[in-house]
Design a protein around this motif. Structure first.
Motif, PDB file in Angstrom:
ATOM      1  N   VAL A 108       0.947  -1.343  -0.067  1.00  0.00           N
ATOM      2  CA  VAL A 108       0.068   0.021   0.168  1.00  0.00           C
ATOM      3  C   VAL A 108       0.771   1.033   0.145  1.00  0.00           C
ATOM      4  N   HIS A 109       1.879   1.052   0.925  1.00  0.00           N
ATOM      5  CA  HIS A 109       2.905   2.358   0.816  1.00  0.00           C
ATOM      6  C   HIS A 109       3.661   2.723  -0.545  1.00  0.00           C
ATOM      7  N   ARG A 110       3.953   1.828  -1.358  1.00  0.00           N
ATOM      8  CA  ARG A 110       4.209   2.054  -2.601  1.00  0.00           C
ATOM      9  C   ARG A 110       3.450   2.645  -3.552  1.00  0.00           C
ATOM     10  N   LEU A 111       2.094   2.659  -3.356  1.00  0.00           N
ATOM     11  CA  LEU A 111       1.015   3.313  -4.335  1.00  0.00           C
ATOM     12  C   LEU A 111       1.318   4.992  -4.140  1.00  0.00           C
ATOM     13  N   ARG A 112       1.211   5.402  -5.343  1.00  0.00           N
ATOM     14  CA  ARG A 112       1.151   6.860  -5.264  1.00  0.00           C
ATOM     15  C   ARG A 112      -0.224   7.299  -5.513  1.00  0.00           C
ATOM     16  N   VAL A 113      -0.308   8.398  -5.203  1.00  0.00           N
ATOM     17  CA  VAL A 113      -1.746   9.483  -5.483  1.00  0.00           C
ATOM     18  C   VAL A 113      -0.938  10.715  -6.174  1.00  0.00           C
ATOM     19  N   VAL A 114      -1.488  10.398  -7.644  1.00  0.00           N
ATOM     20  CA  VAL A 114      -0.977  11.352  -8.642  1.00  0.00           C
ATOM     21  C   VAL A 114      -1.916  12.422  -9.049  1.00  0.00           C
ATOM     22  N   ASP A 115      -1.510  13.733  -9.627  1.00  0.00           N
ATOM     23  CA  ASP A 115      -2.085  14.703 -10.203  1.00  0.00           C
ATOM     24  C   ASP A 115      -2.838  14.211 -11.380  1.00  0.00           C
ATOM     25  N   ALA A 116      -4.169  14.225 -11.254  1.00  0.00           N
ATOM     26  CA  ALA A 116      -4.729  13.521 -12.541  1.00  0.00           C
ATOM     27  C   ALA A 116      -4.429  14.511 -13.659  1.00  0.00           C
ATOM     28  N   ASP A 117      -4.480  15.639 -13.642  1.00  0.00           N
ATOM     29  CA  ASP A 117      -4.326  16.557 -14.910  1.00  0.00           C
ATOM     30  C   ASP A 117      -2.952  16.095 -15.665  1.00  0.00           C
ATOM     31  N   ALA A 118      -1.804  15.903 -14.686  1.00  0.00           N
ATOM     32  CA  ALA A 118      -0.514  15.743 -15.211  1.00  0.00           C
ATOM     33  C   ALA A 118      -0.312  14.313 -15.714  1.00  0.00           C
ATOM     34  N   GLU A 119      -0.749  13.361 -14.756  1.00  0.00           N
ATOM     35  CA  GLU A 119      -0.318  12.049 -14.979  1.00  0.00           C
ATOM     36  C   GLU A 119      -1.655  11.119 -15.880  1.00  0.00           C
ATOM     37  N   PRO A 135     -23.332  16.950 -29.568  1.00  0.00           N
ATOM     38  CA  PRO A 135     -24.209  18.047 -29.764  1.00  0.00           C
ATOM     39  C   PRO A 135     -24.631  18.667 -28.419  1.00  0.00           C
ATOM     40  N   PRO A 136     -25.110  19.967 -28.155  1.00  0.00           N
ATOM     41  CA  PRO A 136     -25.288  20.452 -26.801  1.00  0.00           C
ATOM     42  C   PRO A 136     -26.409  19.616 -25.900  1.00  0.00           C
ATOM     43  N   ALA A 137     -27.285  19.074 -26.794  1.00  0.00           N
ATOM     44  CA  ALA A 137     -28.252  18.300 -26.116  1.00  0.00           C
ATOM     45  C   ALA A 137     -27.832  16.926 -25.241  1.00  0.00           C
ATOM     46  N   VAL A 138     -26.578  16.437 -25.464  1.00  0.00           N
ATOM     47  CA  VAL A 138     -26.147  15.053 -25.137  1.00  0.00           C
ATOM     48  C   VAL A 138     -25.044  15.365 -24.048  1.00  0.00           C
ATOM     49  N   PRO A 139     -25.317  15.346 -22.842  1.00  0.00           N
ATOM     50  CA  PRO A 139     -24.303  15.485 -21.900  1.00  0.00           C
ATOM     51  C   PRO A 139     -23.149  14.463 -21.832  1.00  0.00           C
ATOM     52  N   LEU A 140     -22.025  14.768 -21.348  1.00  0.00           N
ATOM     53  CA  LEU A 140     -20.982  13.684 -21.082  1.00  0.00           C
ATOM     54  C   LEU A 140     -20.746  13.307 -19.725  1.00  0.00           C
ATOM     55  N   ILE A 141     -20.710  11.931 -19.496  1.00  0.00           N
ATOM     56  CA  ILE A 141     -20.733  11.638 -18.187  1.00  0.00           C
ATOM     57  C   ILE A 141     -19.251  11.031 -18.183  1.00  0.00           C
ATOM     58  N   GLY A 142     -18.687  11.515 -16.856  1.00  0.00           N
ATOM     59  CA  GLY A 142     -17.390  10.832 -16.300  1.00  0.00           C
ATOM     60  C   GLY A 142     -17.589   9.877 -15.443  1.00  0.00           C
ATOM     61  N   PHE A 143     -16.571   9.193 -15.212  1.00  0.00           N
ATOM     62  CA  PHE A 143     -16.625   8.168 -14.088  1.00  0.00           C
ATOM     63  C   PHE A 143     -15.489   7.504 -13.574  1.00  0.00           C
ATOM     64  N   SER A 144     -15.607   6.891 -12.416  1.00  0.00           N
ATOM     65  CA  SER A 144     -14.337   6.255 -11.824  1.00  0.00           C
ATOM     66  C   SER A 144     -15.076   5.030 -11.190  1.00  0.00           C
ATOM     67  N   GLY A 145     -14.123   4.113 -10.877  1.00  0.00           N
ATOM     68  CA  GLY A 145     -14.524   2.929  -9.876  1.00  0.00           C
ATOM     69  C   GLY A 145     -14.484   3.477  -8.506  1.00  0.00           C
ATOM     70  N   ALA A 146     -15.273   3.091  -7.773  1.00  0.00           N
ATOM     71  CA  ALA A 146     -15.575   3.427  -6.281  1.00  0.00           C
ATOM     72  C   ALA A 146     -14.143   2.651  -5.577  1.00  0.00           C
ATOM     73  N   PRO A 147     -13.752   3.272  -4.433  1.00  0.00           N
ATOM     74  CA  PRO A 147     -12.861   2.779  -3.777  1.00  0.00           C
ATOM     75  C   PRO A 147     -12.788   1.351  -3.413  1.00  0.00           C
ATOM     76  N   PHE A 148     -13.785   0.767  -3.019  1.00  0.00           N
ATOM     77  CA  PHE A 148     -14.005  -0.716  -2.765  1.00  0.00           C
ATOM     78  C   PHE A 148     -13.804  -1.545  -3.998  1.00  0.00           C
ATOM     79  N   ARG A 183      -6.168   5.869   0.213  1.00  0.00           N
ATOM     80  CA  ARG A 183      -5.229   6.250  -0.864  1.00  0.00           C
ATOM     81  C   ARG A 183      -6.203   6.348  -2.011  1.00  0.00           C
ATOM     82  N   ILE A 184      -7.169   5.278  -2.283  1.00  0.00           N
ATOM     83  CA  ILE A 184      -7.848   5.247  -3.567  1.00  0.00           C
ATOM     84  C   ILE A 184      -8.837   6.202  -3.297  1.00  0.00           C
ATOM     85  N   THR A 185      -9.210   6.644  -2.277  1.00  0.00           N
ATOM     86  CA  THR A 185     -10.370   7.726  -2.076  1.00  0.00           C
ATOM     87  C   THR A 185      -9.819   8.996  -2.469  1.00  0.00           C
ATOM     88  N   GLU A 186      -8.661   9.344  -2.202  1.00  0.00           N
ATOM     89  CA  GLU A 186      -7.886  10.636  -2.380  1.00  0.00           C
ATOM     90  C   GLU A 186      -7.745  10.631  -3.944  1.00  0.00           C
TER      91      GLU A 186
END
Ligand code: CP3
Length: 346
Positions: A108-119, A135-148, A183-186
Protein backbone atom coordinates in the motif's frame (compact mmCIF):
# COMPACT_ATOMS: atom_id res chain seq x y z
CA UNK A 1 -23.86 25.62 -12.09
CA UNK A 2 -27.03 26.72 -10.34
CA UNK A 3 -29.28 27.36 -13.37
CA UNK A 4 -31.62 24.47 -14.26
CA UNK A 5 -30.17 22.40 -17.09
CA UNK A 6 -32.19 21.89 -20.27
CA UNK A 7 -30.80 18.45 -21.22
CA UNK A 8 -33.21 15.57 -20.56
CA UNK A 9 -30.59 13.37 -18.93
CA UNK A 10 -29.35 16.03 -16.49
CA UNK A 11 -32.91 17.06 -15.65
CA UNK A 12 -33.92 13.48 -14.86
CA UNK A 13 -30.82 13.04 -12.67
CA UNK A 14 -31.89 16.09 -10.66
CA UNK A 15 -35.52 14.85 -10.47
CA UNK A 16 -36.78 17.80 -12.52
CA UNK A 17 -39.80 17.41 -14.84
CA UNK A 18 -38.95 15.86 -18.24
CA UNK A 19 -40.86 15.51 -21.52
CA UNK A 20 -39.77 11.84 -21.66
CA UNK A 21 -37.42 9.42 -19.87
CA UNK A 22 -33.79 9.70 -21.03
CA UNK A 23 -31.88 6.54 -21.98
CA UNK A 24 -28.22 5.48 -22.20
CA UNK A 25 -26.38 2.19 -21.59
CA UNK A 26 -23.48 1.23 -19.38
CA UNK A 27 -20.64 0.03 -21.69
CA UNK A 28 -22.50 1.55 -24.64
CA UNK A 29 -19.23 1.89 -26.56
CA UNK A 30 -18.05 -1.68 -26.92
CA UNK A 31 -17.59 -4.88 -28.80
CA UNK A 32 -21.24 -5.40 -29.76
CA UNK A 33 -20.85 -2.42 -32.15
CA UNK A 34 -19.15 -3.23 -35.50
CA UNK A 35 -17.73 0.33 -35.62
CA UNK A 36 -16.04 -0.24 -32.22
CA UNK A 37 -14.58 -3.56 -33.36
CA UNK A 38 -13.16 -1.84 -36.45
CA UNK A 39 -11.24 0.65 -34.29
CA UNK A 40 -10.29 -2.00 -31.73
CA UNK A 41 -8.95 -4.23 -34.53
CA UNK A 42 -6.10 -1.78 -34.99
CA UNK A 43 -5.06 -1.06 -31.37
CA UNK A 44 -5.06 -2.76 -27.98
CA UNK A 45 -7.72 -1.81 -25.43
CA UNK A 46 -5.30 0.23 -23.30
CA UNK A 47 -3.90 2.05 -26.35
CA UNK A 48 -7.48 2.91 -27.24
CA UNK A 49 -8.00 4.35 -23.75
CA UNK A 50 -4.76 6.37 -24.01
CA UNK A 51 -5.28 7.83 -27.50
CA UNK A 52 -7.69 10.77 -27.18
CA UNK A 53 -8.67 10.81 -30.89
CA UNK A 54 -9.68 7.15 -30.75
CA UNK A 55 -11.31 7.31 -27.30
CA UNK A 56 -13.31 10.28 -28.62
CA UNK A 57 -14.29 8.40 -31.78
CA UNK A 58 -15.63 5.34 -29.94
CA UNK A 59 -17.41 7.46 -27.32
CA UNK A 60 -19.34 9.21 -30.10
CA UNK A 61 -20.26 6.00 -31.99
CA UNK A 62 -23.30 5.06 -29.86
CA UNK A 63 -24.54 8.67 -29.94
CA UNK A 64 -24.53 8.63 -33.75
CA UNK A 65 -25.74 5.06 -34.23
CA UNK A 66 -28.29 4.66 -31.45
CA UNK A 67 -29.36 8.18 -30.50
CA UNK A 68 -28.86 7.69 -26.75
CA UNK A 69 -29.37 10.75 -24.52
CA UNK A 70 -25.95 10.79 -22.81
CA UNK A 71 -22.37 9.92 -23.72
CA UNK A 72 -19.97 8.21 -21.34
CA UNK A 73 -16.26 8.80 -21.53
CA UNK A 74 -14.49 5.81 -23.06
CA UNK A 75 -11.90 4.53 -20.60
CA UNK A 76 -11.75 1.87 -17.90
CA UNK A 77 -12.00 1.98 -14.13
CA UNK A 78 -8.47 0.53 -13.92
CA UNK A 79 -6.74 3.32 -15.87
CA UNK A 80 -6.07 5.45 -12.73
CA UNK A 81 -4.90 2.32 -10.89
CA UNK A 82 -2.07 2.00 -13.39
CA UNK A 83 -1.23 5.66 -12.78
CA UNK A 84 -1.00 4.88 -9.05
CA UNK A 85 1.91 2.62 -9.90
CA UNK A 86 0.44 -0.80 -10.64
CA UNK A 87 1.23 -2.85 -13.71
CA UNK A 88 -1.94 -3.46 -15.75
CA UNK A 89 -2.75 -5.52 -18.82
CA UNK A 90 -5.91 -6.71 -20.54
CA UNK A 91 -6.11 -10.13 -22.14
CA UNK A 92 -8.86 -11.59 -24.32
CA UNK A 93 -9.27 -14.62 -22.03
CA UNK A 94 -9.06 -13.10 -18.55
CA UNK A 95 -9.92 -9.43 -18.94
CA UNK A 96 -7.91 -7.13 -16.63
CA UNK A 97 -4.78 -8.50 -14.93
CA UNK A 98 -2.61 -6.80 -12.31
CA UNK A 99 0.33 -9.22 -12.03
CA UNK A 100 1.76 -7.64 -8.85
CA UNK A 101 -1.23 -7.33 -6.49
CA UNK A 102 -1.39 -5.27 -3.27
CA UNK A 103 -1.44 -7.57 -0.25
CA UNK A 104 0.45 -5.84 2.59
CA UNK A 105 0.99 -2.48 4.28
CA UNK A 106 4.31 -2.18 2.41
CA UNK A 107 2.51 -2.73 -0.90
CA UNK A 108 0.00 0.00 0.00
CA UNK A 109 2.84 2.31 0.95
CA UNK A 110 4.32 2.02 -2.57
CA UNK A 111 1.14 3.33 -4.22
CA UNK A 112 1.19 6.93 -5.38
CA UNK A 113 -1.67 9.42 -5.44
CA UNK A 114 -1.05 11.32 -8.67
CA UNK A 115 -2.12 14.66 -10.04
CA UNK A 116 -4.82 13.63 -12.52
CA UNK A 117 -4.26 16.54 -14.91
CA UNK A 118 -0.56 15.71 -15.17
CA UNK A 119 -0.54 11.90 -15.06
CA UNK A 120 -3.91 11.17 -16.64
CA UNK A 121 -3.80 14.04 -19.12
CA UNK A 122 -4.83 11.74 -21.96
CA UNK A 123 -8.18 11.21 -20.22
CA UNK A 124 -8.72 14.95 -19.76
CA UNK A 125 -7.75 15.55 -23.41
CA UNK A 126 -10.29 12.91 -24.49
CA UNK A 127 -12.96 14.61 -22.36
CA UNK A 128 -12.28 17.98 -24.02
CA UNK A 129 -12.41 16.47 -27.51
CA UNK A 130 -15.58 14.48 -26.80
CA UNK A 131 -17.35 17.52 -25.36
CA UNK A 132 -16.40 19.53 -28.45
CA UNK A 133 -17.76 16.77 -30.70
CA UNK A 134 -21.09 16.25 -28.93
CA UNK A 135 -24.36 18.07 -29.65
CA UNK A 136 -25.29 20.44 -26.78
CA UNK A 137 -28.35 18.30 -25.90
CA UNK A 138 -26.15 15.27 -25.13
CA UNK A 139 -24.30 15.55 -21.80
CA UNK A 140 -20.99 13.80 -21.18
CA UNK A 141 -20.75 11.46 -18.18
CA UNK A 142 -17.37 10.97 -16.53
CA UNK A 143 -16.72 8.05 -14.20
CA UNK A 144 -14.47 6.27 -11.79
CA UNK A 145 -14.44 2.98 -9.98
CA UNK A 146 -15.43 3.41 -6.31
CA UNK A 147 -12.75 2.73 -3.68
CA UNK A 148 -13.98 -0.73 -2.63
CA UNK A 149 -14.38 -2.00 -6.19
CA UNK A 150 -10.97 -0.69 -7.25
CA UNK A 151 -9.43 -2.25 -4.14
CA UNK A 152 -10.81 -5.67 -5.14
CA UNK A 153 -8.93 -5.51 -8.45
CA UNK A 154 -5.77 -4.25 -6.77
CA UNK A 155 -5.78 -6.97 -4.10
CA UNK A 156 -7.04 -9.89 -6.21
CA UNK A 157 -4.89 -8.97 -9.21
CA UNK A 158 -7.88 -9.16 -11.54
CA UNK A 159 -11.50 -10.21 -11.70
CA UNK A 160 -12.52 -12.55 -8.91
CA UNK A 161 -15.28 -14.91 -7.97
CA UNK A 162 -15.07 -15.15 -4.18
CA UNK A 163 -12.82 -12.17 -3.31
CA UNK A 164 -10.90 -14.26 -0.79
CA UNK A 165 -7.73 -12.12 -0.79
CA UNK A 166 -9.71 -8.89 -0.43
CA UNK A 167 -11.67 -10.18 2.57
CA UNK A 168 -8.58 -11.79 4.04
CA UNK A 169 -6.86 -8.39 3.99
CA UNK A 170 -9.93 -6.56 5.38
CA UNK A 171 -10.17 -8.91 8.34
CA UNK A 172 -6.51 -9.91 8.76
CA UNK A 173 -4.85 -6.51 8.33
CA UNK A 174 -7.64 -3.95 8.69
CA UNK A 175 -5.22 -1.05 9.11
CA UNK A 176 -3.55 -1.78 5.75
CA UNK A 177 -6.92 -2.33 4.06
CA UNK A 178 -8.20 0.97 5.43
CA UNK A 179 -5.04 2.77 4.31
CA UNK A 180 -5.47 1.29 0.83
CA UNK A 181 -9.09 2.48 0.64
CA UNK A 182 -8.07 5.94 1.88
CA UNK A 183 -5.39 6.28 -0.80
CA UNK A 184 -7.79 5.19 -3.50
CA UNK A 185 -10.42 7.61 -2.16
CA UNK A 186 -7.99 10.50 -2.44
CA UNK A 187 -7.04 9.48 -5.99
CA UNK A 188 -10.65 9.06 -7.09
CA UNK A 189 -11.67 12.51 -5.78
CA UNK A 190 -8.82 14.16 -7.68
CA UNK A 191 -9.56 12.15 -10.81
CA UNK A 192 -13.30 12.94 -10.85
CA UNK A 193 -12.90 16.64 -10.14
CA UNK A 194 -10.34 16.88 -12.97
CA UNK A 195 -12.91 15.26 -15.29
CA UNK A 196 -15.45 17.93 -14.38
CA UNK A 197 -12.92 20.71 -15.03
CA UNK A 198 -12.22 19.14 -18.43
CA UNK A 199 -15.93 19.14 -19.36
CA UNK A 200 -17.84 16.21 -17.83
CA UNK A 201 -21.39 17.22 -16.83
CA UNK A 202 -22.32 14.25 -14.64
CA UNK A 203 -20.32 11.52 -12.90
CA UNK A 204 -20.94 7.85 -12.23
CA UNK A 205 -19.16 6.01 -9.43
CA UNK A 206 -19.00 2.28 -10.23
CA UNK A 207 -19.07 0.16 -7.06
CA UNK A 208 -19.83 -2.93 -9.11
CA UNK A 209 -18.58 -5.45 -6.53
CA UNK A 210 -19.85 -3.87 -3.31
CA UNK A 211 -22.86 -6.20 -3.56
CA UNK A 212 -20.65 -9.16 -2.55
CA UNK A 213 -20.29 -7.76 0.99
CA UNK A 214 -22.50 -8.52 3.98
CA UNK A 215 -24.52 -5.44 5.02
CA UNK A 216 -22.22 -4.93 8.00
CA UNK A 217 -19.08 -5.15 5.85
CA UNK A 218 -20.67 -2.85 3.29
CA UNK A 219 -21.07 -0.29 6.10
CA UNK A 220 -17.42 -0.69 7.08
CA UNK A 221 -15.57 -1.19 3.80
CA UNK A 222 -17.55 0.30 0.94
CA UNK A 223 -20.07 2.85 2.15
CA UNK A 224 -17.80 5.29 4.06
CA UNK A 225 -15.30 5.57 1.21
CA UNK A 226 -17.93 5.95 -1.51
CA UNK A 227 -19.72 8.53 0.68
CA UNK A 228 -16.46 10.44 1.14
CA UNK A 229 -15.86 10.52 -2.63
CA UNK A 230 -19.41 11.70 -3.32
CA UNK A 231 -19.28 14.35 -0.58
CA UNK A 232 -15.91 15.76 -1.62
CA UNK A 233 -16.77 15.77 -5.33
CA UNK A 234 -20.12 17.41 -4.55
CA UNK A 235 -18.33 20.17 -2.62
CA UNK A 236 -15.83 20.72 -5.45
CA UNK A 237 -18.40 20.48 -8.26
CA UNK A 238 -21.81 21.62 -6.99
CA UNK A 239 -24.68 21.02 -9.41
CA UNK A 240 -22.99 18.09 -11.20
CA UNK A 241 -25.28 15.04 -10.87
CA UNK A 242 -23.66 12.07 -9.13
CA UNK A 243 -24.71 8.48 -9.89
CA UNK A 244 -23.72 5.56 -7.64
CA UNK A 245 -23.95 2.03 -9.04
CA UNK A 246 -23.73 -1.27 -7.17
CA UNK A 247 -24.50 -4.58 -8.88
CA UNK A 248 -26.64 -6.64 -6.52
CA UNK A 249 -27.80 -3.89 -4.15
CA UNK A 250 -31.20 -5.45 -3.36
CA UNK A 251 -30.27 -6.38 0.21
CA UNK A 252 -28.66 -3.01 1.04
CA UNK A 253 -30.81 -0.50 -0.81
CA UNK A 254 -31.82 1.52 2.27
CA UNK A 255 -28.10 1.90 3.06
CA UNK A 256 -27.58 3.66 -0.28
CA UNK A 257 -30.41 6.15 0.05
CA UNK A 258 -28.40 8.88 1.75
CA UNK A 259 -24.92 7.96 0.55
CA UNK A 260 -24.73 11.30 -1.23
CA UNK A 261 -25.74 10.40 -4.79
CA UNK A 262 -28.48 12.06 -6.86
CA UNK A 263 -29.19 8.79 -8.66
CA UNK A 264 -28.73 5.14 -7.70
CA UNK A 265 -28.08 2.52 -10.36
CA UNK A 266 -30.48 -0.41 -9.88
CA UNK A 267 -29.63 -3.88 -11.19
CA UNK A 268 -32.23 -6.12 -12.85
CA UNK A 269 -32.54 -8.56 -9.93
CA UNK A 270 -34.88 -6.16 -8.16
CA UNK A 271 -38.23 -4.73 -9.15
CA UNK A 272 -38.00 -1.04 -10.05
CA UNK A 273 -41.31 -0.08 -8.39
CA UNK A 274 -40.28 -1.85 -5.17
CA UNK A 275 -36.85 -0.21 -5.28
CA UNK A 276 -38.43 3.22 -5.65
CA UNK A 277 -40.84 2.53 -2.80
CA UNK A 278 -37.94 1.51 -0.56
CA UNK A 279 -35.84 4.54 -1.53
CA UNK A 280 -38.53 7.23 -1.32
CA UNK A 281 -38.61 10.47 -3.30
CA UNK A 282 -35.27 11.91 -2.19
CA UNK A 283 -33.15 10.08 -4.77
CA UNK A 284 -33.47 9.16 -8.46
CA UNK A 285 -32.93 5.73 -10.01
CA UNK A 286 -31.18 4.44 -13.12
CA UNK A 287 -31.96 1.11 -14.74
CA UNK A 288 -32.87 -1.63 -14.84
CA UNK A 289 -33.26 -3.92 -17.89
CA UNK A 290 -31.49 -7.29 -17.69
CA UNK A 291 -28.62 -7.02 -20.24
CA UNK A 292 -29.47 -10.55 -21.39
CA UNK A 293 -33.03 -9.42 -22.26
CA UNK A 294 -31.47 -7.83 -25.34
CA UNK A 295 -30.89 -11.33 -26.71
CA UNK A 296 -34.67 -12.00 -26.63
CA UNK A 297 -37.04 -11.58 -29.62
CA UNK A 298 -37.65 -7.88 -30.40
CA UNK A 299 -41.29 -8.01 -29.23
CA UNK A 300 -40.08 -9.32 -25.86
CA UNK A 301 -37.45 -6.53 -25.65
CA UNK A 302 -40.16 -3.96 -26.30
CA UNK A 303 -42.51 -5.49 -23.69
CA UNK A 304 -39.77 -5.57 -21.04
CA UNK A 305 -38.73 -1.99 -21.68
CA UNK A 306 -42.34 -0.88 -21.40
CA UNK A 307 -42.79 -2.87 -18.19
CA UNK A 308 -39.90 -0.96 -16.58
CA UNK A 309 -41.30 2.39 -17.69
CA UNK A 310 -44.74 1.33 -16.37
CA UNK A 311 -43.12 0.34 -13.05
CA UNK A 312 -41.64 3.80 -12.70
CA UNK A 313 -45.15 5.19 -13.18
CA UNK A 314 -43.96 8.65 -14.34
CA UNK A 315 -42.24 9.46 -11.07
CA UNK A 316 -39.53 12.11 -11.58
CA UNK A 317 -35.92 11.00 -11.39
CA UNK A 318 -35.76 7.93 -13.67
CA UNK A 319 -32.94 7.38 -16.17
CA UNK A 320 -33.49 4.30 -18.33
CA UNK A 321 -30.46 1.99 -18.52
CA UNK A 322 -29.51 -1.64 -18.31
CA UNK A 323 -28.98 -3.18 -14.88
CA UNK A 324 -25.30 -3.74 -15.81
CA UNK A 325 -23.14 -3.23 -18.91
CA UNK A 326 -24.18 -4.27 -22.41
CA UNK A 327 -22.68 -7.67 -23.29
CA UNK A 328 -20.51 -8.56 -26.26
CA UNK A 329 -22.65 -10.23 -28.92
CA UNK A 330 -25.76 -8.18 -28.09
CA UNK A 331 -27.78 -7.66 -31.30
CA UNK A 332 -27.67 -3.98 -32.30
CA UNK A 333 -31.32 -4.18 -33.49
CA UNK A 334 -32.37 -5.06 -29.94
CA UNK A 335 -30.48 -2.06 -28.55
CA UNK A 336 -32.20 0.14 -31.13
CA UNK A 337 -35.58 -1.34 -30.16
CA UNK A 338 -34.83 -0.54 -26.51
CA UNK A 339 -33.83 3.07 -27.24
CA UNK A 340 -36.75 3.68 -29.61
CA UNK A 341 -39.25 2.17 -27.17
CA UNK A 342 -38.08 4.49 -24.39
CA UNK A 343 -38.17 7.48 -26.71
CA UNK A 344 -41.70 6.85 -28.00
CA UNK A 345 -43.28 5.63 -24.73
CA UNK A 346 -46.42 7.68 -24.24
O1 CP3 B 1 -19.64 2.48 -20.26
C1 CP3 B 1 -18.88 2.77 -21.21
O2 CP3 B 1 -19.17 2.59 -22.40
C2 CP3 B 1 -17.57 3.44 -20.87
C3 CP3 B 1 -16.42 2.62 -20.88
C4 CP3 B 1 -16.21 1.61 -19.76
C5 CP3 B 1 -15.47 0.42 -19.96
N1 CP3 B 1 -15.32 -0.18 -18.75
C6 CP3 B 1 -14.94 -0.04 -21.24
C7 CP3 B 1 -14.43 -1.41 -21.38
C8 CP3 B 1 -16.55 1.68 -18.41
C9 CP3 B 1 -17.39 2.71 -17.68
C10 CP3 B 1 -15.97 0.54 -17.79
C11 CP3 B 1 -16.09 0.29 -16.34
C12 CP3 B 1 -15.57 -0.97 -15.79
N2 CP3 B 1 -14.45 -1.65 -16.16
C13 CP3 B 1 -16.13 -1.63 -14.67
C14 CP3 B 1 -17.32 -1.17 -13.87
C15 CP3 B 1 -18.60 -1.39 -14.57
C16 CP3 B 1 -18.94 -2.81 -14.83
O3 CP3 B 1 -19.09 -3.17 -16.00
O4 CP3 B 1 -19.09 -3.55 -13.84
C17 CP3 B 1 -15.36 -2.76 -14.42
C18 CP3 B 1 -15.62 -3.78 -13.33
C19 CP3 B 1 -14.28 -2.76 -15.35
C20 CP3 B 1 -13.16 -3.74 -15.43
C21 CP3 B 1 -13.12 -4.41 -16.73
N3 CP3 B 1 -12.76 -3.81 -17.91
C22 CP3 B 1 -13.37 -5.77 -16.99
C23 CP3 B 1 -13.80 -6.79 -15.95
C24 CP3 B 1 -13.15 -5.96 -18.35
C25 CP3 B 1 -13.17 -7.27 -19.07
C26 CP3 B 1 -14.51 -7.72 -19.41
C27 CP3 B 1 -14.83 -7.33 -20.81
O5 CP3 B 1 -15.96 -6.88 -21.05
O6 CP3 B 1 -13.96 -7.50 -21.67
C28 CP3 B 1 -12.82 -4.70 -18.93
C29 CP3 B 1 -12.55 -4.43 -20.36
C30 CP3 B 1 -13.37 -3.36 -21.02
N4 CP3 B 1 -13.73 -2.16 -20.46
C31 CP3 B 1 -13.86 -3.40 -22.36
C32 CP3 B 1 -14.53 -2.18 -22.58
C33 CP3 B 1 -15.19 -1.72 -23.86
C34 CP3 B 1 -13.64 -4.51 -23.36
C35 CP3 B 1 -12.23 -4.35 -23.88
C36 CP3 B 1 -12.04 -4.76 -25.30
O7 CP3 B 1 -12.37 -3.98 -26.24
O8 CP3 B 1 -11.50 -5.85 -25.51
Amino acid sequence: MTAEPSQLFLRACLRLPVARTPVWMMRQAGRYLPAYRAVRGKVSFLELCKTPDLACEVTLQPIRELGVDAAILFSDILVPVEAMGMELRFTEEHGPELPVPVRSAADVHRLRVVDADAELGFVMQAVRQIRAGLPPAVPLIGFSGAPFTLATYMVEGGTSKNFVDTKRMMWGDPAAARRLLERITEQVVGYLTAQVRAGCQALQLFDTWAGILSPDDFDRWARPFAARVLGQVRAAAPGVPLIYYVNGSGAILERLRDIGADVLGIDWKQDLAEARARLGDGVGVQGNLDPVALFAPLAEVEARVRAILDANAKRPGHVFNLGHGVLPGTPVEAVKMMVDTVKTYG
